[in-house]
Design a protein around this motif. Sequence first.
Motif: not given
Length: 379
Positions: A113, A116, A118, A144-145, A147-148, A152
């Motif tokens: 993290r 940056n 994955s 999770v989606q 947060r992703s 981003q």
Amino acid sequence: MKRFVWERYWSVVKKEVIQIKRDRPSLAIALVMPLMMLFLFGYAVNTDVNDIKMVVWNQSPSAESRELIDQFVNTRVFEVIAQESGYKAIEAMLDDGSANVALVIPPDYTRKRDRNESAAIQLLIDGSDPNIARTALSNAQLIVQNRSIALQEKLLQKQGMGEIKPPMELNTRVLFNPNMESIVFNIPGLIGLIMQNVTMILTAFSLVREKERGTMEQLIVTPIRPLELMLGKITPYVGVGLFSFCLVLLVGTYWFGVPVKGSVPLLVSLSILFLMTTLILGIFISTVAKTQLQAMQIAFAFILPSVLLSGFMFPRDSMPYVIQWLGGFVPLTYFLAILRGIFLKGVDLASLWKDTLGMGIFCLFILIVAMLRFRKKIE
């Protein structure tokens, strides 16, 4: 053809009222049992999934990992009950049912993290209960989606891309049950199911009781016609059933907080038609059974299919066509649509005429069959 004589009909009604007063256990069943069943099933039948028990194995303790765990907890869908280390401890909790899901954060989570890169996390789900498993999986994927996407966007903004706007938005509005609470959907169905079971069992004993107590001989020597006897026997129970219905309606409305959005007079009127249908169905059972035990067995044999075929537990649209067709022979199928339509949607008779007509046809059909089955003689 002999005509319907009101005097004979009222004689049967008076006789049945006296019988009901003397039969205190049956009266208690009609008045107390619906309330007991409504409280019991009202709290027990709940398909809402909250506070899914989750065990966490955080191999990368940091602010980033704790923030991820908090996002699971803040949804109020997941509840962290333990922090463990090792798959053996996690699998033991999943095996004995003390946990439903396990969140595993790998050792390189924080490092990736910070770079940056994955980062993958693992969620182990106990799939023995599909309802809990589907809820856990869909909510975890959504967390999770989101947060992703947020990470981003933050990264792109740091690179000077400015504010990122999504190319598509979905505006949703949930009608009739905005909070999507299962109790709002279940309580009207429970009222119909409880009233069917109680009233049908009461009248299922009616003619059988006459046979077992030897009073059928008295009916044989009278000029009472089958229709007069049928209607005379169910009339007092219509009043008892309507009183019980009003009780469970008040409890469902004020205790469980499920208001009636539609017309109450229309609801009561159609409920009387349903009560008459189930009472006549009970009379039909009593014409088939020879003893009260047989009547009880036949009644319970009808109750289970009615729960499955009526749409009380499972949506009828997903059933095979043949099963849907069989559900048309269950009066509860029509009454559930009426109850939920008036309770949740506030619709009027213009939207419920098909279900009302279907229930009326079934009522007439079962009345004719019961009359044909009845014979004023001892076999």
